[in-house]
Design an enzyme around this catalytic site. Structure first.
Site, PDB file in Angstrom:
ATOM      1  N   LYS A  50      -1.746  -1.694   4.165  1.00  0.00           N
ATOM      2  CA  LYS A  50      -3.328  -2.006   4.061  1.00  0.00           C
ATOM      3  C   LYS A  50      -3.731  -2.465   2.574  1.00  0.00           C
ATOM      4  O   LYS A  50      -4.353  -3.425   2.205  1.00  0.00           O
ATOM      5  CB  LYS A  50      -4.040  -0.973   4.766  1.00  0.00           C
ATOM      6  CG  LYS A  50      -3.824  -0.756   6.272  1.00  0.00           C
ATOM      7  CD  LYS A  50      -4.820   0.184   6.809  1.00  0.00           C
ATOM      8  CE  LYS A  50      -4.543   1.636   6.260  1.00  0.00           C
ATOM      9  NZ  LYS A  50      -3.152   2.100   6.690  1.00  0.00           N
ATOM     10  N   THR A  51      -3.512  -1.312   1.505  1.00  0.00           N
ATOM     11  CA  THR A  51      -3.708  -1.520   0.410  1.00  0.00           C
ATOM     12  C   THR A  51      -3.027  -2.806  -0.437  1.00  0.00           C
ATOM     13  O   THR A  51      -3.712  -3.582  -0.889  1.00  0.00           O
ATOM     14  CB  THR A  51      -3.338  -0.194  -0.523  1.00  0.00           C
ATOM     15  OG1 THR A  51      -4.044   0.946   0.110  1.00  0.00           O
ATOM     16  CG2 THR A  51      -3.713  -0.281  -2.091  1.00  0.00           C
ATOM     17  N   ASP A  96     -11.172   1.482   0.949  1.00  0.00           N
ATOM     18  CA  ASP A  96     -10.269   2.278   1.693  1.00  0.00           C
ATOM     19  C   ASP A  96     -10.843   3.413   2.577  1.00  0.00           C
ATOM     20  O   ASP A  96     -11.972   3.944   2.055  1.00  0.00           O
ATOM     21  CB  ASP A  96      -9.232   2.962   0.776  1.00  0.00           C
ATOM     22  CG  ASP A  96      -7.794   2.843   1.362  1.00  0.00           C
ATOM     23  OD1 ASP A  96      -7.584   2.489   2.585  1.00  0.00           O
ATOM     24  OD2 ASP A  96      -6.960   3.208   0.473  1.00  0.00           O
ATOM     25  N   THR A 124      -7.397   3.868   9.154  1.00  0.00           N
ATOM     26  CA  THR A 124      -6.437   4.472   9.950  1.00  0.00           C
ATOM     27  C   THR A 124      -6.877   4.661  11.367  1.00  0.00           C
ATOM     28  O   THR A 124      -6.324   4.953  12.240  1.00  0.00           O
ATOM     29  CB  THR A 124      -5.722   5.453   9.398  1.00  0.00           C
ATOM     30  OG1 THR A 124      -6.926   6.468   8.997  1.00  0.00           O
ATOM     31  CG2 THR A 124      -4.791   5.352   8.188  1.00  0.00           C
ATOM     32  N   ARG A 135       6.493   2.468   3.572  1.00  0.00           N
ATOM     33  CA  ARG A 135       6.358   3.605   2.460  1.00  0.00           C
ATOM     34  C   ARG A 135       7.309   4.685   2.762  1.00  0.00           C
ATOM     35  O   ARG A 135       8.042   4.947   1.758  1.00  0.00           O
ATOM     36  CB  ARG A 135       4.914   4.089   2.768  1.00  0.00           C
ATOM     37  CG  ARG A 135       4.948   5.398   1.746  1.00  0.00           C
ATOM     38  CD  ARG A 135       3.636   5.999   1.532  1.00  0.00           C
ATOM     39  NE  ARG A 135       2.473   5.206   1.198  1.00  0.00           N
ATOM     40  CZ  ARG A 135       1.317   5.043   1.809  1.00  0.00           C
ATOM     41  NH1 ARG A 135       1.086   5.815   2.786  1.00  0.00           N
ATOM     42  NH2 ARG A 135       0.477   4.350   1.079  1.00  0.00           N
TER      43      ARG A 135
HETATM   44  N1  LIG Z   1       5.218  -5.680   4.350  1.00  0.00           N
HETATM   45  C1  LIG Z   1       5.584  -5.112   3.309  1.00  0.00           C
HETATM   46  N2  LIG Z   1       6.613  -5.421   2.440  1.00  0.00           N
HETATM   47  C2  LIG Z   1       6.897  -4.893   1.495  1.00  0.00           C
HETATM   48  N3  LIG Z   1       6.747  -3.747   1.021  1.00  0.00           N
HETATM   49  C3  LIG Z   1       5.584  -2.962   1.857  1.00  0.00           C
HETATM   50  C4  LIG Z   1       5.010  -3.709   2.975  1.00  0.00           C
HETATM   51  N4  LIG Z   1       3.936  -3.264   3.287  1.00  0.00           N
HETATM   52  C5  LIG Z   1       3.839  -2.101   2.513  1.00  0.00           C
HETATM   53  N5  LIG Z   1       5.008  -1.921   2.001  1.00  0.00           N
HETATM   54  C6  LIG Z   1       5.297  -1.013   0.634  1.00  0.00           C
HETATM   55  O1  LIG Z   1       4.742   0.080   1.164  1.00  0.00           O
HETATM   56  C7  LIG Z   1       4.019   0.880   0.350  1.00  0.00           C
HETATM   57  C8  LIG Z   1       2.896   1.552   0.978  1.00  0.00           C
HETATM   58  O2  LIG Z   1       1.921   0.399   1.505  1.00  0.00           O
HETATM   59  P1  LIG Z   1       0.255   0.531   1.416  1.00  0.00           P
HETATM   60  O3  LIG Z   1      -0.197   1.483   0.382  1.00  0.00           O
HETATM   61  O4  LIG Z   1      -0.198  -0.826   1.345  1.00  0.00           O
HETATM   62  O5  LIG Z   1      -0.062   1.196   2.796  1.00  0.00           O
HETATM   63  P2  LIG Z   1      -1.282   1.682   3.329  1.00  0.00           P
HETATM   64  O6  LIG Z   1      -1.273   1.020   4.743  1.00  0.00           O
HETATM   65  O7  LIG Z   1      -2.435   1.266   2.351  1.00  0.00           O
HETATM   66  O8  LIG Z   1      -1.222   3.031   3.502  1.00  0.00           O
HETATM   67  P3  LIG Z   1      -2.306   4.092   3.665  1.00  0.00           P
HETATM   68  O9  LIG Z   1      -3.021   4.073   4.965  1.00  0.00           O
HETATM   69  O10 LIG Z   1      -1.843   5.433   3.468  1.00  0.00           O
HETATM   70  O11 LIG Z   1      -3.298   3.968   2.320  1.00  0.00           O
HETATM   71  C9  LIG Z   1       3.660   0.020  -0.645  1.00  0.00           C
HETATM   72  O12 LIG Z   1       4.068   0.442  -1.972  1.00  0.00           O
HETATM   73  C10 LIG Z   1       4.430  -1.042  -0.406  1.00  0.00           C
HETATM   74  O13 LIG Z   1       5.725  -1.182  -1.595  1.00  0.00           O
HETATM   75 MG   LIG Z   2      -3.749   2.554   1.361  1.00  0.00          MG
END
Ligand SMILES: Nc1ncnc2c1ncn2[C@@H]1O[C@H](COP(=O)(O)OP(=O)(O)OP(=O)(O)O)[C@@H](O)[C@H]1O
Ligand SMILES: [Mg+2]
Length: 354
Positions: free
Chosen positions: A67-68, A112, A161, A220
Site C-alpha cells: 500500500k505505501t 496511512d 488494513t 514484506r
Molecule cells: N508488488 C511489489 N513488488 C515488489 N516489492 C513489493 C511489492 N509490494 C510490496 N513490496 C515490498 O514489500 C515491502 C512492504 O510494502 P509496503 O510497505 O508498501 O506494504 P504496506 O501494504 O504499506 O504495509 P502496511 O500495511 O504494514 O503499511 C516494501 O518494502 C516493498 O519492498
Molecule cells: Mg504501509
C-alpha cells in the site's frame, strides 16, 4: 512488538531501510496486482491527459502487500510531490487542517491507517475531498464562528488494513478503491529475485521458490525471510572468502527457515493460534468470529482482515453462515484428527519463531 519472523509488523531499523531501498518506483516495476495496476494506470493517465489532479484513491488490504509503495508510485508516476501522514497522527481536526492548508497545488496526500483518524477530522476531510475547502472554527462557545478556507486541489491516497471500519461517507468519496490481494508464489519469486540481486545473494530458482512458498503471500515477509537466508549463507561459508557476496541453495534455505521455525505454509504465530483454537478447542468449528477473537486475545477486526483472508486463501479455513470451520487439509497439516486431539509426534501448534 512481536519477534515473529513471519508476523506482518515485526521490523527492525535495518529492515526498514532495506524495505525502503527495495520499493519499486514505478507501476511497471511493481510486481503482481495486475488488475489494480491496470486500474491505477488508467486513472493516472486520464488525469494527466486532462491536466487535473487524479481522483482520490483508497488502498485496502492486509499489511505488507504494497500500500505505501503504491502511494509513492502514484505521486512519482503523476510527477507530483508527496506528503505523508497517518491516521494516528491526526487526533484533532486542527491536525488535519494544518496539513491540508499547507498542501501545494496537485500534491498527493498519503494518509496511512486512515481508519484510525479522529472522528472530527474525518468530517473535515469529507468537505476537503469533495470541494477542496474546509471550515475552520475560530473561538469557543457562543462567539465561535467558522471561516471557510479554500484548499489547493490535491489527490488523497488513503491506506487501510480494515476498510470495513471506514464510515460509508468517507469510503464513498474515494473515486477508486484498490483491494490488494495476497501474492502468488510466482509473483513472490519475482519480488525475491530482484531483492536477491540487491543483496548480492547468489540464489537458484528452487531456493527462491521455497522462500516464496513460505512467505504468507506477502512481499514484506518474503524480503525478510530472504535476509535471514542471506545471513545463513554468509555465516555458513558458501560465500567466496573475503567478499560480501553469498550463495544459497535449496538446502541452505531449508536449514535457515527451519532454524527460525518458519512453518512450511508460512503461518505466523497468530495464524497458528487461530488454527489451534478452531481445531482443538472447538473440534474444527464452526466458531463465531468474536469467540475466536476472544480466545486468541486479538481484536475481531484483525482476525477478520489480516488472519482469516490468508487462512481461507490457502484452504485451511472456510467461512460458513454459522462460523469458521477447519477444512480437512487443516486437520492434516497439523497432524490432528477430529475429536481425537494430537495423533502423534507432530510439531506442536505453538512454536515461537526466533
Ligand atoms: N508488488 C511489489 N513488488 C515488489 N516489492 C513489493 C511489492 N509490494 C510490496 N513490496 C515490498 O514489500 C515491502 C512492504 O510494502 P509496503 O510497505 O508498501 O506494504 P504496506 O501494504 O504499506 O504495509 P502496511 O500495511 O504494514 O503499511 C516494501 O518494502 C516493498 O519492498
Ligand atoms: Mg504501509
Amino acid at each position: 512488538m512481536s519477534d515473529d519472523l513471519t508476523a506482518p509488523q515485526a521490523q527492525g531499523e535495518a529492515e526498514l531501510a532495506f524495505e525502503g531501498a527495495l520499493r519499486p518506483k514505478t507501476l511497471t516495476e511493481f510486481v503482481g496486482q495486475a488488475k489494480v495496476r491496470g486500474q491505477l494506470q488508467l486513472l493516472l493517465t486520464a488525469a494527466r491527459l486532462q491536466e487535473r489532479t487524479a481522483d482520490h484513491i483508497l488502498l485496502a488490504g492486509p499489511p505488507g502487500l504494497g500500500k505505501t509503495t503504491l502511494a509513492m508510485i502514484v505521486a512519482a508516476e503523476s510527477d507530483r510531490p508527496l506528503r505523508m501522514s497517518s491516521g494516528p497522527a491526526i487526533q484533532h481536526a486542527g491536525d488535519l487542517a494544518a496539513v491540508l492548508s499547507s498542501l501545494v497545488p496537485g500534491e498527493v496526500l498519503f494518509i496511512d491507517e486512515i481508519h484510525r483518524m479522529a472522528r472530527s477530522a474525518e468530517e473535515m476531510l469529507y468537505l476537503a475531498m469533495e470541494d477542496f475547502r474546509i471550515d475552520i472554527m475560530v473561538g469557543k462557545g457562543a462567539g465561535a464562528t467558522s471561516i471557510p478556507l479554500d484548499l489547493a486541489p490535491f489527490t488523497l491516497v488513503g491506506a487501510t488494513t480494515r476498510s470495513g471500519l471506514l464510515p460509508n461517507p468517507l469510503r464513498d468519496r474515494f473515486g477508486f478503491t484498490a483491494h490488494l490481494e495476497f501474492y502468488s508464489d510466482e509473483e513472490l519469486e519475482q519480488v525475491l529475485d530482484r531483492a536477491a540481486g540487491m543483496l548480492e545473494l547468489d540464489i537458484d530458482k528452487r531456493a527462491l521458490a521455497e522462500i516464496a512458498r513460505r512467505s504468507r503471500g506477502t512481499p514484506r515477509i518474503a524480503n525478510r525471510l530472504l535476509r535471514r537466508v542471506r545471513d545463513y549463507a554468509l555465516v555458513h561459508g558458501q560465500a567466496p572468502s573475503g567478499r560480501d557476496a553469498a550463495r544459497a541453495d535449496l538446502a541452505a534455505v531449508q536449514a535457515a527457515l527451519e532454524l527460525y521455525d518458519v512453518d512450511p505454509l508460512g503461518l505466523d504465530r497468530l495464524d497458528r493460534a487461530v488454527m489451534e483454537t478452531i481445531l482443538t478447542r472447538f473440534d474444527g468449528g464452526p466458531v463465531g468470529l468474536s469467540t475466536l477473537a476472544v480466545s486468541v486475545g486479538e481484536e475481531a477486526e484483525t482476525i477478520e482482515s489480516v488472519v482469516e483472508p490468508f487462512l481461507v486463501r490457502i484452504g485451511l479455513v472456510s467461512r460458513t453462515p454459522r462460523g469458521r470451520v477447519a477444512t480437512a487439509q487443516a486437520w492434516r497439516h497439523f497432524g490432528l484428527e477430529p475429536g481425537r486431539g494430537p495423533s502423534g509426534a507432530q510439531q506442536p501448534l505453538f512454536t515461537d519463531n526466533l
